[in-house]
Design a protein around this motif. Sequence first.
Motif, PDB file in Angstrom:
ATOM      1  N   ARG A 146       0.827  -1.201   0.000  1.00  0.00           N
ATOM      2  CA  ARG A 146       0.000   0.000   0.000  1.00  0.00           C
ATOM      3  C   ARG A 146       0.863   1.255   0.000  1.00  0.00           C
ATOM      4  NH1 ARG A 146      -4.272   1.138   4.786  1.00  0.00           N
ATOM      5  NH2 ARG A 146      -2.364   1.593   5.953  1.00  0.00           N
ATOM      6  N   ALA A 147       1.873   1.267   0.842  1.00  0.00           N
ATOM      7  CA  ALA A 147       2.722   2.456   0.949  1.00  0.00           C
ATOM      8  C   ALA A 147       3.458   2.735  -0.364  1.00  0.00           C
ATOM      9  CB  ALA A 147       3.726   2.271   2.085  1.00  0.00           C
ATOM     10  N   LYS A 148       4.012   1.685  -0.979  1.00  0.00           N
ATOM     11  CA  LYS A 148       4.783   1.891  -2.207  1.00  0.00           C
ATOM     12  C   LYS A 148       3.894   2.269  -3.376  1.00  0.00           C
ATOM     13  CE  LYS A 148       8.416  -0.066  -5.092  1.00  0.00           C
ATOM     14  NZ  LYS A 148       9.348  -1.209  -5.323  1.00  0.00           N
ATOM     15  N   LYS A 162       2.823   5.911  -2.982  1.00  0.00           N
ATOM     16  CA  LYS A 162       3.947   6.814  -3.252  1.00  0.00           C
ATOM     17  C   LYS A 162       4.196   6.929  -4.757  1.00  0.00           C
ATOM     18  CE  LYS A 162       8.823   7.627  -2.032  1.00  0.00           C
ATOM     19  NZ  LYS A 162       9.342   7.805  -3.405  1.00  0.00           N
ATOM     20  N   LEU A 163       4.191   5.811  -5.453  1.00  0.00           N
ATOM     21  CA  LEU A 163       4.410   5.835  -6.904  1.00  0.00           C
ATOM     22  C   LEU A 163       3.352   6.666  -7.615  1.00  0.00           C
ATOM     23  CD1 LEU A 163       5.438   2.143  -7.669  1.00  0.00           C
ATOM     24  CD2 LEU A 163       6.824   4.176  -8.082  1.00  0.00           C
ATOM     25  N   ILE A 164       2.092   6.470  -7.238  1.00  0.00           N
ATOM     26  CA  ILE A 164       1.004   7.184  -7.910  1.00  0.00           C
ATOM     27  C   ILE A 164       1.083   8.680  -7.638  1.00  0.00           C
ATOM     28  CG2 ILE A 164      -1.509   7.500  -7.951  1.00  0.00           C
ATOM     29  CD1 ILE A 164      -1.713   4.440  -7.515  1.00  0.00           C
ATOM     30  N   PRO A 166     -15.124   1.721   5.252  1.00  0.00           N
ATOM     31  CA  PRO A 166     -14.100   0.796   4.766  1.00  0.00           C
ATOM     32  C   PRO A 166     -14.705  -0.344   3.965  1.00  0.00           C
ATOM     33  CG  PRO A 166     -14.576   0.338   7.061  1.00  0.00           C
ATOM     34  CD  PRO A 166     -15.366   1.571   6.691  1.00  0.00           C
ATOM     35  N   GLY A 167     -13.925  -0.919   3.068  1.00  0.00           N
ATOM     36  CA  GLY A 167     -14.338  -2.095   2.301  1.00  0.00           C
ATOM     37  C   GLY A 167     -13.436  -3.274   2.620  1.00  0.00           C
ATOM     38  N   THR A 168     -13.988  -4.462   2.599  1.00  0.00           N
ATOM     39  CA  THR A 168     -13.237  -5.661   2.973  1.00  0.00           C
ATOM     40  C   THR A 168     -11.962  -5.816   2.154  1.00  0.00           C
ATOM     41  OG1 THR A 168     -15.295  -6.775   3.583  1.00  0.00           O
ATOM     42  CG2 THR A 168     -13.377  -8.179   3.181  1.00  0.00           C
ATOM     43  N   TYR A 169     -12.052  -5.574   0.848  1.00  0.00           N
ATOM     44  CA  TYR A 169     -10.910  -5.834  -0.023  1.00  0.00           C
ATOM     45  C   TYR A 169     -10.178  -4.565  -0.455  1.00  0.00           C
ATOM     46  CZ  TYR A 169     -13.154 -10.378  -0.164  1.00  0.00           C
ATOM     47  OH  TYR A 169     -13.716 -11.576   0.195  1.00  0.00           O
ATOM     48  N   ASP A 170     -10.476  -3.421   0.167  1.00  0.00           N
ATOM     49  CA  ASP A 170      -9.665  -2.234  -0.072  1.00  0.00           C
ATOM     50  C   ASP A 170      -8.226  -2.531   0.361  1.00  0.00           C
ATOM     51  OD1 ASP A 170     -12.032  -1.062  -0.769  1.00  0.00           O
ATOM     52  OD2 ASP A 170     -12.161   0.281   0.946  1.00  0.00           O
ATOM     53  N   ASP A 171      -7.259  -1.981  -0.350  1.00  0.00           N
ATOM     54  CA  ASP A 171      -5.832  -2.135  -0.001  1.00  0.00           C
ATOM     55  C   ASP A 171      -5.369  -3.589  -0.061  1.00  0.00           C
ATOM     56  OD1 ASP A 171      -6.247   0.530   0.544  1.00  0.00           O
ATOM     57  OD2 ASP A 171      -5.974   0.362   2.704  1.00  0.00           O
TER      58      ASP A 171
END
Length: 495
Positions: free
Chosen positions: A113-115, A118-120, A349-354
Motif C-alpha cells: 500500500r505504501a509503495k 507513493k508511486l502514484i 471501509p471495504g473488505t478488499y480495499d488495499d
Amino acid sequence: MKFMLETEHKLKYRKDFSYRGGTMERGEFRKIIEWDKKYVHHGLFADIELPILYADRTEGVYFYDEAGRKVLDFGSNVWCNTLGHRHPKIVQAIKEAYDKIDCMHLGFMTEYRAKAAKLIVEECASPWASEVKFTAGGGSEANEYALWLASVYTGRPYIVTRDNAFHGRTCGSGALTRMSHLTLTLLSAKTSDVRRCPYYEGQKVLIAPPPYCYRCPFGWTYPDCKRANGGLLACIRRTRDIIRCAGADTVAAIVTEVVFGVGGNIVPPPEYIPQLRDITKKLGVLWIDDEVICGFGRTGKWFAYQHYNVEPDMVTFAKGVTSAHYPLGGVIIGSEIAKWLEEWRAMNPGTYDDFPPALAAAIATIETIKEENILDHVSKVGRYLGDRLKELQDRHKCVGHVDGIGLMWSLHLVKNKETKEPIVEEDIYFVGAGDVSFVPTNILTVKCLEAGLYIAAFQPNIVSLQPPLTITEEEVDKGVSILDEQLKEIDKLCD
C-alpha cells in the motif's frame, strides 16, 4: 467464435455445441458450455440469444478460443489490459505477493500500500496530488468514493454529469451514466420493452452537454461556437449556466472524463478542459476527473488531464492501474481536501480495499510503464494508428470521422459523409431493445471477430479502438487490414 452474416445483415450467432478441435476434449467443452448456459446470469445477452464466445487463454495482445485460433485484441478487453494479457512482470509480482501475504484489513499498513501510493502520487500525478484512497473492484467503486467525499467535503447535494457519459453502475456512479442503453436498464431481446431502475433516478444529478464537435448538440461548427460566445465554447457556456441556475452553492462537483471512453473515444476541442477547470474554480465547484479508462498511459501521459496544464481536485482510476491483472481502483486526492481530512475518520471501509496482491500488481504495472518507456511508445504508435485509420476514412464511404489520441481511437460511421447522417438515426441516444442485428457496429464486430480481430463498440455508429499499449506497428497494420476488409460490408449501408 464462429459467426455467420445472413441476408439483410441479420446476425446469426453460433449457438450450437459444434466442436472445432484444440487441446480441450469434445465432452469437456460441451460440459463447460452447458454449465455456463444453465448456471450463469449473463447480463449482456438474454438467454434466448446467447452466443458461444469461448476464451481459452490469453497472451500479450491476443486471446485464443478452444480451437487455439488467436484473435488480435484491439479493445484491450474493455480498455483495461493496458500492458496486454498476462504480462510476465505483473504475473510474477502477484505470485510473489501471495507467497508472503493475502488479505489484510485496511487498518494495517503494508509495504504494498505504501509503495503503490507513493508511486502514484510522486511519479504519476505530482505536484497537486497528496494522497490515494484505494478501493476494491473497478471504476464504479472509485467514482462512488469520490462522489461521497465531494459531498461530505462541500456539504452540497448536486453533482454535474454530461450526456453520453459512463461513470459506472453503483448508486451514484450509475446515476451519472447518461447513455440510454447503459443506464442500468433491462432491455428486452424480443420487443422494445425497457425496464429502468427508479432507484437511480432519485439521485441529485444535473446534466450538461457533451463536447462532441462532430455532432455538436447546439448545431455549431468548431471553432465558430466560441466566437459567438465570447471565447467560451458553447458546451462550456451551457455547463456554466446549468451550475448557475441550480445555484453554485448547491453543486458539490462536476464529474468528467477528459476523453469519453465508453461514449466513443471522443476527444474534446483543445479549449474544453482548460475552460472547464476555469469555470469550476470561479464557481467554487470541485472537478472530479474520471481517469478509469484514460489513466496510466492510454493517451500517452500518465493521466489525460496532463495534456492541458490543469490540475483536478480528485482523480479516479481503475482498469489500467493493474493492467486488469487484478481488480483495483482508487481516488487521488488533492492537497486541500487531504488537509481537511486529517482530523476526520472516514467510516466507509471495504473488505478488499488495499488488497496486497492487487497493490503488488499496481506497483509492477507502474514500474513496467516506466522501465519500458511505454508513454513515448504510446505517443509514437498512437500517431501511426491514427494515420492508418484516416486512410480508411479516405477509402470507405461509411467512415465519416476519425477521432482519437494516444492509443484510444474511434471511427464514426455514417450513411452520407457530406450530411453526416448516421446509419442508426438515434445515434448516441440509441436504446437498443429488441432486434439489434441491423446495428452497424454489431455487424462490424461480428465480421471482424470472424476474421481474427476483436473490437469494442458501445455505440451504434461509433467503433472504439484501444489496443494494448504494448502493440507494435506491425500488429497495428494487421488489425487495420482486417478492419479495411470488413468495412466493405458497412459501405453497403451507405447512400
